[in-house]
Enzyme design. Structure first.
Site, PDB file in Angstrom:
ATOM      1  N   ASP A 384       0.862  -1.187   0.000  1.00  0.00           N
ATOM      2  CA  ASP A 384       0.000   0.000   0.000  1.00  0.00           C
ATOM      3  C   ASP A 384       0.899   1.239   0.000  1.00  0.00           C
ATOM      4  OD1 ASP A 384      -2.059   1.785   0.292  1.00  0.00           O
ATOM      5  OD2 ASP A 384      -2.598   1.200   2.330  1.00  0.00           O
ATOM      6  N   CYS A 411      -2.914   4.398  -4.558  1.00  0.00           N
ATOM      7  CA  CYS A 411      -3.595   5.695  -4.637  1.00  0.00           C
ATOM      8  C   CYS A 411      -3.135   6.455  -5.880  1.00  0.00           C
ATOM      9  CB  CYS A 411      -3.357   6.503  -3.368  1.00  0.00           C
ATOM     10  SG  CYS A 411      -1.620   6.760  -3.007  1.00  0.00           S
TER      11      CYS A 411
HETATM   12  N1  SAH Z   1      -1.413   0.678   4.893  1.00  0.00           N
HETATM   13  C1  SAH Z   1      -1.590   1.872   5.680  1.00  0.00           C
HETATM   14  C2  SAH Z   1      -0.746   3.061   5.204  1.00  0.00           C
HETATM   15  C3  SAH Z   1      -0.767   3.361   3.743  1.00  0.00           C
HETATM   16  S1  SAH Z   1      -0.128   4.944   3.299  1.00  0.00           S
HETATM   17  C4  SAH Z   1      -3.049   2.244   5.739  1.00  0.00           C
HETATM   18  O1  SAH Z   1      -3.884   1.714   5.006  1.00  0.00           O
HETATM   19  O2  SAH Z   1      -3.392   3.100   6.570  1.00  0.00           O
HETATM   20  C5  SAH Z   1       1.512   4.636   2.891  1.00  0.00           C
HETATM   21  C6  SAH Z   1       2.442   4.516   4.076  1.00  0.00           C
HETATM   22  O3  SAH Z   1       3.766   4.287   3.559  1.00  0.00           O
HETATM   23  C7  SAH Z   1       2.550   5.745   4.951  1.00  0.00           C
HETATM   24  O4  SAH Z   1       2.314   5.372   6.293  1.00  0.00           O
HETATM   25  C8  SAH Z   1       4.000   6.240   4.758  1.00  0.00           C
HETATM   26  O5  SAH Z   1       4.561   6.772   5.944  1.00  0.00           O
HETATM   27  C9  SAH Z   1       4.711   4.977   4.354  1.00  0.00           C
HETATM   28  N2  SAH Z   1       5.928   5.112   3.528  1.00  0.00           N
HETATM   29  C10 SAH Z   1       6.235   6.046   2.610  1.00  0.00           C
HETATM   30  N3  SAH Z   1       7.391   5.758   1.987  1.00  0.00           N
HETATM   31  C11 SAH Z   1       7.835   4.598   2.525  1.00  0.00           C
HETATM   32  C12 SAH Z   1       8.984   3.766   2.290  1.00  0.00           C
HETATM   33  N4  SAH Z   1       9.901   4.077   1.389  1.00  0.00           N
HETATM   34  N5  SAH Z   1       9.104   2.650   3.022  1.00  0.00           N
HETATM   35  C13 SAH Z   1       8.171   2.309   3.953  1.00  0.00           C
HETATM   36  N6  SAH Z   1       7.081   3.047   4.209  1.00  0.00           N
HETATM   37  C14 SAH Z   1       6.909   4.180   3.508  1.00  0.00           C
END
Ligand code: SAH
Length: 454
Positions: A384, A411
């Site tokens: 995600d 998204c």
């Molecule tokens: N699955 C969760 C969050 C999705 S949003 C839900 O449904 O609520 C995407 C998430 O990825 C965010 O929390 C953001 O902080 C994280 N993120 C962004 N770049 C990232 C990366 N390179 N590695 C790990 N997480 C990351």
């Protein structure tokens, strides 16, 4: 052809398409013009407001015909600020528009024109859904003003009804603004990087109604901060947390690093699919709670879970996806880049009495590689990611780990299409795609896809 369209010229044009941002598209001798508040099938008189080499922008001065798909909008600022750029299109057609977006990128970018995209699942009440608002505050003629910027500008338009936000949040913003005014807190001046209050952020649990107010200030020194926080709690009994976030920089980024709890706790709670989650100010939480439940249910259906499955929940945020399914599978591994979100995820596992979920802070691409080297063998991978999609190194590790099913929540359809193409090159087949409308009245498209190992 040399381009002859110039700024301030007037034309009568037919709208032939809607851009992915929801702007009407017209062509004059092949030269594309993007026009706000204009729908396919409409004939409009426009003023050219900007003319670049390859394309330009127009403004409607008069509608000669209107589309049967047009709906009344409560205020033009919804389009002008980009708060709700599709608010003038009937909701049924918004859903069709989003399905077509996904079909388009799958054909063009992924080269998979044969994949069927299901009709977008919409909301029954597609307004007032946002559980979070981040509102800029400025000082205009001695008064604090809250609202939103005009598109591509830093001109603040005063707004009290944000249309897509929880109405309780709209009310809270007005009350907080008035309290700040009463305590004579100075509004931020962007050009001079002066003044104190930059943004008011409000989050409200959809089911719990717990509210968090974050006051983003330019300086750490915040005169009468505690009294202000008390006054906010008094005016808004749902508030369980008031936080000061300090952002001294001259920047578009809303939040700074440093935070202080001014009143109550450092988090709110909410529920999703019957489980309880703690959400800290810096943790991501989906803004449309009801539709998130619909999206997760689709993802869970696509995952075809069995009780011996090992699941990786990549980009886990506060753990909401993994913890929703932990009791149906053998184990869950989640990773996420924001430390506060991982602390929330670990706390949330405890609160929900889940013992088979493990979380790690780090970049998804780095942690995935580490887990691969450690020999973790997921049968199901859920991803995600943010709008930029998956890192190529993440995809390489994922392919090495060879999960049977990959559930991809996205998204941004363009990066989704790019990434599923890479998985397809290594033997995964995109079986189903389901758009779910998480952002009614806006052009944002969310979808979930199932890839199965061949
Ligand atoms: N699955 C969760 C969050 C999705 S949003 C839900 O449904 O609520 C995407 C998430 O990825 C965010 O929390 C953001 O902080 C994280 N993120 C962004 N770049 C990232 C990366 N390179 N590695 C790990 N997480 C990351």
């Amino acid at each position: 052809m040399t381009q002859t369209i110039k700024k301030n010229e007037r034309y009568t044009v037919d709208i032939i398409d809607l851009s992915y941002e929801g702007l009407g598209v017209a062509k004059i001798d092949g030269y594309p013009l993007f026009i706000e508040n204009a729908l396919p099938g409409e004939q409009v008189e426009i003023l050219v407001v900007k003319a670049g080499n390859k394309f330009g922008y127009g403004k409607v001065e008069n509608w000669l015909t209107t589309s049967p798909d047009r709906q009344e909008i409560t205020s033009n600022v919804l389009l002008r600020t980009g708060i709700a750029p599709l608010a003038h299109l009937s909701y049924d057609q918004q859903l069709v528009f989003k399905q077509k977006q996904v079909e388009h990128v799958l054909a063009k970018i992924a080269k998979m024109p044969e994949v069927t995209v299901q009709p977008t699942i919409g909301m029954e009440e597609p307004t007032g859904y946002r559980n979070k608002a981040q509102i800029p505050v400025r000082r205009v003629e001695g008064e604090l003003v809250t609202g939103f910027y005009k598109k591509n500008s830093h001109d603040l338009v005063e707004i009290e009804d944000f249309f897509i936000q929880d109405p309780q949040i709209d009310q809270a913003i007005i009350k907080v603004r008035d309290i700040l005014q009463r305590f004579q807190v100075r509004g931020y001046n962007e050009e001079k990087n002066e003044g104190q209050i930059r943004h008011i952020i409000v989050r409200r649990g959809h089911y719990t109604h717990q509210m968090m107010v974050v006051l983003v200030t330019r300086k750490e020194k915040f005169f009468k901060a505690k009294e202000i926080a008390e006054a906010i709690h008094e005016a808004l009994p749902e508030v369980v947390s008031v936080i000061q976030n300090i952002n001294e920089e001259k920047t578009n980024v809303i939040l700074g690093e440093k935070e202080k709890v001014l009143f109550g706790q450092s988090y709110i709670e909410d529920q999703l699919l019957g489980k309880t989650y703690r959400i800290s100010s810096k943790s991501f939480y989906q803004v449309n709670t009801l539709q998130t439940e619909v999206l997760y249910q689709k993802a869970i259906e696509f995952a075809e879970l069995k009780n011996d499955d090992v699941v990786i929940d990549a980009y886990s945020g506060i753990g909401t996806i993994g913890l929703s399914i932990a009791d149906q599978v053998a184990s869950v591994y989640g990773m996420e880049i924001v430390p506060a979100a991982i602390e929330d995820a670990q706390f949330n596992a405890l609160t929900n009495k889940i013992e088979n979920a493990h979380y790690e802070v780090g970049k998804a691409e780095t942690v995935m590689k580490k887990w691969q080297e450690k020999g973790i063998k997921p049968t199901v991978l859920v991803v995600d990611p943010p709008r930029k999609g998956l890192d190529a190194r993440f995809i390489d590790s994922a392919i090495e780990m060879a999960p049977e099913r990959i559930v991809y929540i996205s998204c941004n359809p363009a990066t989704f299409a790019r990434d599923v193409k890479l998985f397809a090159e290594d033997g995964y087949k995109l079986e189903k795609v389901q758009p779910v409308d998480l952002f009614p009245q806006t052009h944002h498209v969310e979808c979930v896809g199932l890839l199965r190992k061949g």
